[in-house]
Design a protein around this motif. Structure first.
Motif, PDB file in Angstrom:
ATOM      1  N   ASP A  57       0.825  -1.207   0.000  1.00  0.00           N
ATOM      2  CA  ASP A  57       0.000   0.000   0.000  1.00  0.00           C
ATOM      3  C   ASP A  57       0.864   1.264   0.000  1.00  0.00           C
ATOM      4  O   ASP A  57       0.591   2.234   0.696  1.00  0.00           O
ATOM      5  CB  ASP A  57      -0.972   0.005   1.184  1.00  0.00           C
ATOM      6  CG  ASP A  57      -2.068  -1.032   1.031  1.00  0.00           C
ATOM      7  OD1 ASP A  57      -2.333  -1.468  -0.106  1.00  0.00           O
ATOM      8  OD2 ASP A  57      -2.678  -1.395   2.050  1.00  0.00           O
ATOM      9  N   GLY A  58       1.944   1.219  -0.779  1.00  0.00           N
ATOM     10  CA  GLY A  58       2.824   2.369  -0.949  1.00  0.00           C
ATOM     11  C   GLY A  58       3.921   2.499   0.088  1.00  0.00           C
ATOM     12  O   GLY A  58       4.792   3.354  -0.052  1.00  0.00           O
ATOM     13  N   ASP A  59       3.916   1.675   1.119  1.00  0.00           N
ATOM     14  CA  ASP A  59       4.941   1.747   2.168  1.00  0.00           C
ATOM     15  C   ASP A  59       6.018   0.710   1.915  1.00  0.00           C
ATOM     16  O   ASP A  59       5.718  -0.482   1.730  1.00  0.00           O
ATOM     17  CB  ASP A  59       4.323   1.499   3.550  1.00  0.00           C
ATOM     18  CG  ASP A  59       3.349   2.599   3.942  1.00  0.00           C
ATOM     19  OD1 ASP A  59       3.605   3.771   3.596  1.00  0.00           O
ATOM     20  OD2 ASP A  59       2.336   2.277   4.590  1.00  0.00           O
ATOM     21  N   PRO A  60       7.300   1.113   1.935  1.00  0.00           N
ATOM     22  CA  PRO A  60       8.372   0.154   1.696  1.00  0.00           C
ATOM     23  C   PRO A  60       8.507  -0.862   2.824  1.00  0.00           C
ATOM     24  O   PRO A  60       8.391  -0.530   3.998  1.00  0.00           O
ATOM     25  CB  PRO A  60       9.634   1.011   1.601  1.00  0.00           C
ATOM     26  CG  PRO A  60       9.253   2.390   1.999  1.00  0.00           C
ATOM     27  CD  PRO A  60       7.778   2.474   2.119  1.00  0.00           C
ATOM     28  N   VAL A  61       8.770  -2.107   2.431  1.00  0.00           N
ATOM     29  CA  VAL A  61       9.022  -3.174   3.399  1.00  0.00           C
ATOM     30  C   VAL A  61      10.425  -3.029   3.972  1.00  0.00           C
ATOM     31  O   VAL A  61      10.656  -3.312   5.145  1.00  0.00           O
ATOM     32  CB  VAL A  61       8.825  -4.557   2.740  1.00  0.00           C
ATOM     33  CG1 VAL A  61       9.307  -5.679   3.642  1.00  0.00           C
ATOM     34  CG2 VAL A  61       7.367  -4.746   2.367  1.00  0.00           C
ATOM     35  N   GLY A  62      11.345  -2.597   3.136  1.00  0.00           N
ATOM     36  CA  GLY A  62      12.730  -2.430   3.586  1.00  0.00           C
ATOM     37  C   GLY A  62      13.354  -3.769   3.934  1.00  0.00           C
ATOM     38  O   GLY A  62      13.103  -4.777   3.278  1.00  0.00           O
ATOM     39  N   SER A  63      14.134  -3.797   4.991  1.00  0.00           N
ATOM     40  CA  SER A  63      14.864  -5.013   5.359  1.00  0.00           C
ATOM     41  C   SER A  63      14.129  -5.879   6.384  1.00  0.00           C
ATOM     42  O   SER A  63      14.696  -6.852   6.878  1.00  0.00           O
ATOM     43  CB  SER A  63      16.246  -4.636   5.903  1.00  0.00           C
ATOM     44  OG  SER A  63      16.096  -3.830   7.063  1.00  0.00           O
ATOM     45  N   ARG A  64      12.876  -5.549   6.680  1.00  0.00           N
ATOM     46  CA  ARG A  64      12.118  -6.365   7.637  1.00  0.00           C
ATOM     47  C   ARG A  64      11.984  -7.793   7.120  1.00  0.00           C
ATOM     48  O   ARG A  64      11.781  -8.011   5.919  1.00  0.00           O
ATOM     49  CB  ARG A  64      10.717  -5.795   7.852  1.00  0.00           C
ATOM     50  CG  ARG A  64      10.709  -4.499   8.620  1.00  0.00           C
ATOM     51  CD  ARG A  64       9.294  -4.006   8.839  1.00  0.00           C
ATOM     52  NE  ARG A  64       8.767  -3.493   7.571  1.00  0.00           N
ATOM     53  CZ  ARG A  64       7.490  -3.298   7.313  1.00  0.00           C
ATOM     54  NH1 ARG A  64       6.567  -3.587   8.217  1.00  0.00           N
ATOM     55  NH2 ARG A  64       7.101  -2.827   6.159  1.00  0.00           N
ATOM     56  N   PRO A  65      12.070  -8.783   7.998  1.00  0.00           N
ATOM     57  CA  PRO A  65      11.852 -10.169   7.557  1.00  0.00           C
ATOM     58  C   PRO A  65      10.434 -10.318   6.990  1.00  0.00           C
ATOM     59  O   PRO A  65       9.470  -9.853   7.595  1.00  0.00           O
ATOM     60  CB  PRO A  65      12.007 -10.989   8.843  1.00  0.00           C
ATOM     61  CG  PRO A  65      12.733 -10.096   9.799  1.00  0.00           C
ATOM     62  CD  PRO A  65      12.392  -8.691   9.419  1.00  0.00           C
ATOM     63  N   HIS A  66      10.340 -10.958   5.847  1.00  0.00           N
ATOM     64  CA  HIS A  66       9.054 -11.072   5.173  1.00  0.00           C
ATOM     65  C   HIS A  66       8.029 -11.845   6.004  1.00  0.00           C
ATOM     66  O   HIS A  66       6.826 -11.625   5.864  1.00  0.00           O
ATOM     67  CB  HIS A  66       9.231 -11.708   3.805  1.00  0.00           C
ATOM     68  CG  HIS A  66      10.069 -10.874   2.893  1.00  0.00           C
ATOM     69  ND1 HIS A  66      10.652 -11.366   1.763  1.00  0.00           N
ATOM     70  CD2 HIS A  66      10.435  -9.560   2.953  1.00  0.00           C
ATOM     71  CE1 HIS A  66      11.335 -10.410   1.160  1.00  0.00           C
ATOM     72  NE2 HIS A  66      11.224  -9.304   1.872  1.00  0.00           N
ATOM     73  N   GLU A  67       8.499 -12.722   6.889  1.00  0.00           N
ATOM     74  CA  GLU A  67       7.595 -13.472   7.765  1.00  0.00           C
ATOM     75  C   GLU A  67       6.912 -12.561   8.779  1.00  0.00           C
ATOM     76  O   GLU A  67       5.859 -12.902   9.311  1.00  0.00           O
ATOM     77  CB  GLU A  67       8.345 -14.572   8.523  1.00  0.00           C
ATOM     78  CG  GLU A  67       8.972 -15.627   7.647  1.00  0.00           C
ATOM     79  CD  GLU A  67      10.322 -15.187   7.060  1.00  0.00           C
ATOM     80  OE1 GLU A  67      10.932 -14.198   7.525  1.00  0.00           O
ATOM     81  OE2 GLU A  67      10.755 -15.851   6.104  1.00  0.00           O
ATOM     82  N   SER A  68       7.517 -11.424   9.060  1.00  0.00           N
ATOM     83  CA  SER A  68       6.958 -10.514  10.067  1.00  0.00           C
ATOM     84  C   SER A  68       6.071  -9.422   9.465  1.00  0.00           C
ATOM     85  O   SER A  68       5.471  -8.640  10.198  1.00  0.00           O
ATOM     86  CB  SER A  68       8.089  -9.855  10.865  1.00  0.00           C
ATOM     87  OG  SER A  68       8.781  -8.906  10.064  1.00  0.00           O
TER      88      SER A  68
END
Length: 86
Positions: A57-68
């Protein structure tokens, strides 16, 4: 589980064979696993997704683990492969 849309750009779109498709998953990791496991998706699609960055929704995921990373109901996940040029 949430339902929404995954949109593919550039090399991700070419490797997926589509511009967008629905997701039905609770996390980004689950949505990506489902997308890369679809019939007809080969190694190139998995390689592109592994190198991609993501917006939810336009917000970057960045380096967060995809599981979280929880996916929202009705959300849009943008799959952005690395782009060349400027």
């Amino acid at each position: 589980m949430a339902k929404g849309t995954m949109r593919y750009w550039a090399a991700a779109k070419a490797a997926a064979g589509t511009h967008e498709e629905p997701y039905d998953a609770g996390t980004l990791a689950a949505a990506l696993t489902a997308a890369t496991s679809r019939d007809g998706r080969g190694d190139e699609f998995r390689r592109v997704v592994a190198r991609s960055s993501f917006l939810i929704d336009g917000d970057p995921v960045g380096s967060r683990p995809h599981e979280s990373v929880e996916l929202p109901e009705g959300g849009v996940v943008e799959v952005l492969p690395p782009f060349a040029g400027g």
